[in-house]
Each structure stands twice: as structure tokens, then as C-alpha cells.
Design an enzyme around this catalytic site. Structure first.
Site, mmCIF file in Angstrom:
data_model
loop_
_atom_site.group_PDB
_atom_site.id
_atom_site.type_symbol
_atom_site.label_atom_id
_atom_site.label_comp_id
_atom_site.label_asym_id
_atom_site.label_seq_id
_atom_site.Cartn_x
_atom_site.Cartn_y
_atom_site.Cartn_z
ATOM 1 N N PHE A 147 0.868 -1.186 0.000
ATOM 2 C CA PHE A 147 0.000 0.000 0.000
ATOM 3 C C PHE A 147 0.897 1.225 0.000
ATOM 4 O O PHE A 147 1.644 1.465 0.943
ATOM 5 C CB PHE A 147 -0.940 0.050 1.212
ATOM 6 C CG PHE A 147 -1.829 1.265 1.136
ATOM 7 C CD1 PHE A 147 -3.001 1.240 0.392
ATOM 8 C CD2 PHE A 147 -1.457 2.456 1.746
ATOM 9 C CE1 PHE A 147 -3.797 2.375 0.273
ATOM 10 C CE2 PHE A 147 -2.245 3.602 1.626
ATOM 11 C CZ PHE A 147 -3.416 3.560 0.890
ATOM 12 N N ASP A 232 9.350 2.913 2.121
ATOM 13 C CA ASP A 232 8.151 3.685 2.446
ATOM 14 C C ASP A 232 7.846 3.477 3.926
ATOM 15 O O ASP A 232 7.296 2.445 4.320
ATOM 16 C CB ASP A 232 6.978 3.233 1.568
ATOM 17 C CG ASP A 232 5.692 4.024 1.873
ATOM 18 O OD1 ASP A 232 5.650 4.728 2.902
ATOM 19 O OD2 ASP A 232 4.731 3.920 1.079
ATOM 20 N N LYS A 261 2.284 10.947 7.360
ATOM 21 C CA LYS A 261 1.427 10.663 8.516
ATOM 22 C C LYS A 261 1.889 11.388 9.794
ATOM 23 O O LYS A 261 1.599 12.558 9.950
ATOM 24 C CB LYS A 261 1.276 9.154 8.697
ATOM 25 C CG LYS A 261 0.476 8.544 7.534
ATOM 26 C CD LYS A 261 -0.155 7.215 7.845
ATOM 27 C CE LYS A 261 -1.206 6.843 6.814
ATOM 28 N NZ LYS A 261 -0.784 5.893 5.802
HETATM 29 C C1 LIG Z 1 -0.926 6.010 4.316
HETATM 30 C C2 LIG Z 1 0.181 5.513 3.495
HETATM 31 C C3 LIG Z 1 0.508 6.129 2.277
HETATM 32 C C4 LIG Z 1 -0.310 7.233 1.669
HETATM 33 O O1 LIG Z 1 -0.411 8.345 2.496
HETATM 34 P P1 LIG Z 1 -1.573 9.443 2.231
HETATM 35 O O2 LIG Z 1 -1.201 10.570 3.144
HETATM 36 O O3 LIG Z 1 -2.871 8.792 2.621
HETATM 37 O O4 LIG Z 1 -1.520 9.794 0.801
HETATM 38 C C5 LIG Z 1 1.610 5.652 1.589
HETATM 39 N N1 LIG Z 1 2.344 4.641 2.063
HETATM 40 C C6 LIG Z 1 2.055 4.011 3.230
HETATM 41 C C7 LIG Z 1 2.918 2.904 3.711
HETATM 42 C C8 LIG Z 1 0.952 4.421 3.974
HETATM 43 O O5 LIG Z 1 0.646 3.775 5.099
#
Ligand SMILES: *Cc1c(COP(=O)(O)O)cnc(C)c1O
Length: 406
Positions: A147, A232, A261
Site C-alpha cells: 500500500f 516507504d 502521517k
Molecule cells: C498512508 C500511506 C501512504 C499514503 O499516504 P496518504 O497521506 O494517505 O496519501 C503511503 N504509504 C504508506 C505505507 C501508507 O501507510
């Protein structure tokens, strides 16, 4: 101010959303009106322990006083300049974030998906300018179950049909391999590979933790293959796992780190691509940007977040309370819990489907005053603010036990 006569109940507000709000979420039927620390309160004044923490955007708790103070101070001075001009907050934010992560340069963005998109662009440019990949031939290798966000390019390499279907045509240039499989990764990497992009722990997939040695293996492989390792850590980073970064559990330093986040302190969206100078150095004026990225309010909050992390207190709490979480979940094995994966204050819990779907368990927990989120099938995810007390954590585990064994 809303007069009491106009005040609407939770039920009325939920019904009011239906015709006017896009149905891209299926929220639990709770309407939050205020929050502090680990607790949220609904319109009727019912209190709930927040065991989701905005998918880790609220690592430091709701309205953390230090962060709110930093935001207030900045609101009273300067909020937005655009990057057409310098602002007096950005240098310090970039310096402190680079120092915290052990990398050199920062590209400030807003949302997580933007950080991922930015990294894809930077990796491709790096491949053409530094590695010498022929024009438009660069590939990026990703893992199944990933994700990374919701844009068209990012869903192009998702393996979740709900996230993808109906949104093509998709962006080419990605190869998907099984997660936690170094041999498959090795086979997919070739001279066109710009980068390997993975989550050190897959959050949305259900807190999937790779075998020990996987992250170190990805580091070795990418170094040998002469491609970038992009981690990520938008959800796994910034204290959640008991370390500042999840890659630290294997003493790995990626070439590119994606943060988001919690970087915004639960106040404003703040994300960043953090990388070695050789990588982010490929960007020149006009080639990439964002109206809001690096705005002074975001930079002030982001700097305050980095300062909180510099104390080590949140990482320590996550590690210590992570032991309590793990013990509590271990005690539920065979009593409604089929299995779980946890690191620090982060757990994916596979509930016996006989007891209910993840959604049903989440609704029952809500009625017990605990907010969680289900992920695929019968898995629920626990990720409380790192400010949670041991007593609060034990009470959440107690509510889970009650829900599963009732
Ligand atoms: C939440 C998330 C994203 C995307 O972040 P948004 O601020 O919702 O665009 C990307 N990578 C990971 C691992 C995430 O948990």
C-alpha cells in the site's frame, strides 16, 4: 457557533453525509467531535480509546500540547509563502529531519501519496542521469500486498483489486514480486531497474513483518545491482515500531526514505522524501514542486515532531508497551485470536472468522469504547497513540478479550 437547537445527533450527522459525501469510505458509526491524548469523544459525549491513531498520523496523541503550541505560535506569524520565496522555518525543518534519519536532503511534500509519487519521479530521473538507463525504460520493483497510496500511478502497481479496478489505464514501468522473497526480487532486478520500493512492514496488508534478514538482503541486493532502495516508512516510521524507523531493526539505511502521517503531528499533512544528496540532487528548478509543500506551518509542526523524536521517549514507550501488547495478544491466542503480528505499538490481529468479520469485531469494540480498524477479512489493526499509558493499553486488551470471548 452552533446553537443547541441546531445541534445534530450522531445518527442525524451520519444520515446527512449519505447524499452529499462521496462513499469512498465505510466509517464506523461514531461521530467524533473532540479529542485529547489517547481519547476521542463523540457528539453525545461518549468517550472512546483511540486504538487506530489516524493510521499512525497521531503517534503523539490527539492535540499533543507541544505540537499544538508550535502550531499556534506559527499561526500567529506566518502560514504560507509558496516556494516562490524562502520562509524562515524550512531550513531548520530540513536540517533536523536529515539529521534524525542520517540522510542528506529533504524534498517536502504534503500527503504520503505525493511523497511516493515524488520518489518515483526522482528514482526515474536518477536512473537516466546517473545510472544511464535508456530513456523511458526505467523500471521500479515493488512487492505484492503493498500500500503506497491512491493516485493513478500508485494504484497501477497495487495488487488490491478494489483499489485498482475501474481506474485504468495504468502507468507502466513497475514489476511486482512477492513480499519477503529475496530470490524473486533478485530475479526481477535488471539493468533497467531504477529502484526497489517496499514497506519495511506492510501496514495496510495487516502489519506483515518480513523475516529477519529481508531488509538487509534488499539493501545488499540493491547496492550490488546499482539501483536505489526506497523505504516507504509513511506508516511504520517515526516511533511506531519502537525505533525512529522500522529499517533500524535491521540496521539498514535506505537510499530514499518516505515519511508522512505522523510527520504532521496530527495537525497538518506533512510528508517528505529524504535521500542521499546524489539522489535528490537530480532535481533542478521547475522539474517538481508543490504549492503547499514546505509551507511554514507544516515546517514548524514537522520540526516540533522531529524534536519530540529526538528525545527518544516515544520510541522507548513504543518498545516497552509493545511488550505489554504482545503479551496481551499472546494470552488471547486460541481464545478468539488465531494469530497476530506485532512490532512496538503496532499489531495486526487475525480474529477467528467464526466470531465475526474484522468489521463486526470493530463495531463490537466500538460499543466497548475502543476504536480500531479492520483490514482484510478478519484482521484488525491496533496502533494506539504512542502516548498511551500501560493502564489504557491493558483496558483496550481487556475490551478485546471481552469482545472475543463473550
Ligand atoms: C498512508 C500511506 C501512504 C499514503 O499516504 P496518504 O497521506 O494517505 O496519501 C503511503 N504509504 C504508506 C505505507 C501508507 O501507510
Amino acid at each position: 457557533m452552533t446553537s443547541p437547537a441546531l445541534a445534530r445527533s450522531s445518527d442525524e450527522l451520519i444520515r446527512a453525509e449519505e447524499p452529499v459525501l462521496a462513499h469512498n469510505y465505510h466509517p464506523l458509526p461514531v461521530v467524533v467531535a473532540r479529542a485529547e491524548g489517547t481519547w476521542v469523544e463523540d457528539v453525545e459525549g461518549r468517550r472512546y480509546l483511540d486504538m487506530l491513531a489516524g493510521y499512525s498520523a497521531l503517534n503523539f496523541g490527539h492535540r499533543n500540547p507541544v505540537l499544538i503550541e508550535a502550531a499556534h505560535r506559527q499561526l500567529d506569524r506566518l502560514t504560507l509563502t509558496s516556494r516562490a520565496f524562502h520562509n524562515d522555518r524550512l531550513a531548520r525543518f530540513a536540517e533536523s529531519l536529515a539529521a534524525l534519519t542520517g540522510l542528506d536532503m529533504v524534498l517536502p511534500m504534503n500527503t504520503g501519496a505525493e511523497a511516493v509519487e515524488s520518489a518515483v519521479k526522482v528514482a526515474r530521473k536518477w536512473a537516466y542521469e546517473v545510472k544511464g538507463v535508456p530513456a523511458d525504460r526505467a523500471t521500479i520493483v515493488v512487492a505484492d500486498g503493498n500500500f503506497h497510496g491512491r493516485t493513478t500511478t500508485i494504484v497501477s502497481f497495487s495488487t488490491d483489486e478494489t483499489a485498482r479496478s475501474g481506474f485504468g489505464p495504468f502507468t507502466p514501468g513497475f514489476r511486482v514480486v512477492p513480499y519477503n522473497d529475496l530470490a524473486a526480487l533478485e530475479a526481477a532486478v535488471d539493468e533497467t531497474t531504477a529502484a526497489v520500493l517496499i514497506e519495511p512492514i506492510q501496514g495496510e496488508a495487516g502489519v506483515v513483518i518480513p523475516d529477519e534478514g529481508y531488509l538487509g538482503g534488499v539493501r545488499d541486493l540493491t547496492r550490488r545491482a546499482g539501483c536505489l532502495f526506497i523505504a516507504d516508512e509513511i506508516q511504520s516510521g517515526l516511533g511506531r515500531t519502537g525505533r525512529t524507523l522500522a529499517v533500524e531493526h535491521e540496521e539498514v539505511v535506505p537510499d530514499v526514505l518516505l515519511l508522512g502521517k505522523a510527520l504532521g503531528g496530527g495537525i497538518v499533512p506533512v510528508s517528505a522524501v529524504v535521500a542521499r544528496r546524489e539522489v535528490l540532487g537530480v532535481l533542478r528548478p521547475g522539474e517538481h514542486g508543490s504549492t503547499f509543500g514546505g509551507n511554514p506551518l507544516a515546517a514548524a509542526v514537522g520540526s516540533a515532531v522531529v524534536e519530540l523524536l529526538e528525545t527518544g521517549e516515544f520510541q522507548r514507550r513504543a518498545a516497552e508497551l509493545g511488550v505489554v501488547l504482545r503479551e496481551g495478544l499472546t494470552a488471547l491466542l486460541g481464545r478468539g485470536v488465531l494469530g497476530f503480528r506485532s512490532r512496538g505499538l503496532w499489531a495486526g490481529v487475525d480474529v477467528d472468522p467464526e466470531i465475526g468479520t474484522g468489521r463486526e469485531i470493530s463495531e463490537r469494540l466500538m460499543r466497548e469504547g475502543v476504536l480500531v480498524k479492520d483490514t482484510h477479512g478478519s484482521t484488525i489493526r491496533l496502533a494506539p497513540p504512542l502516548t498511551i499509558t500501560e493502564e489504557e493499553l491493558r483496558s483496550a486488551l481487556g475490551a478485546l478479550e471481552k469482545t472475543l470471548t463473550a
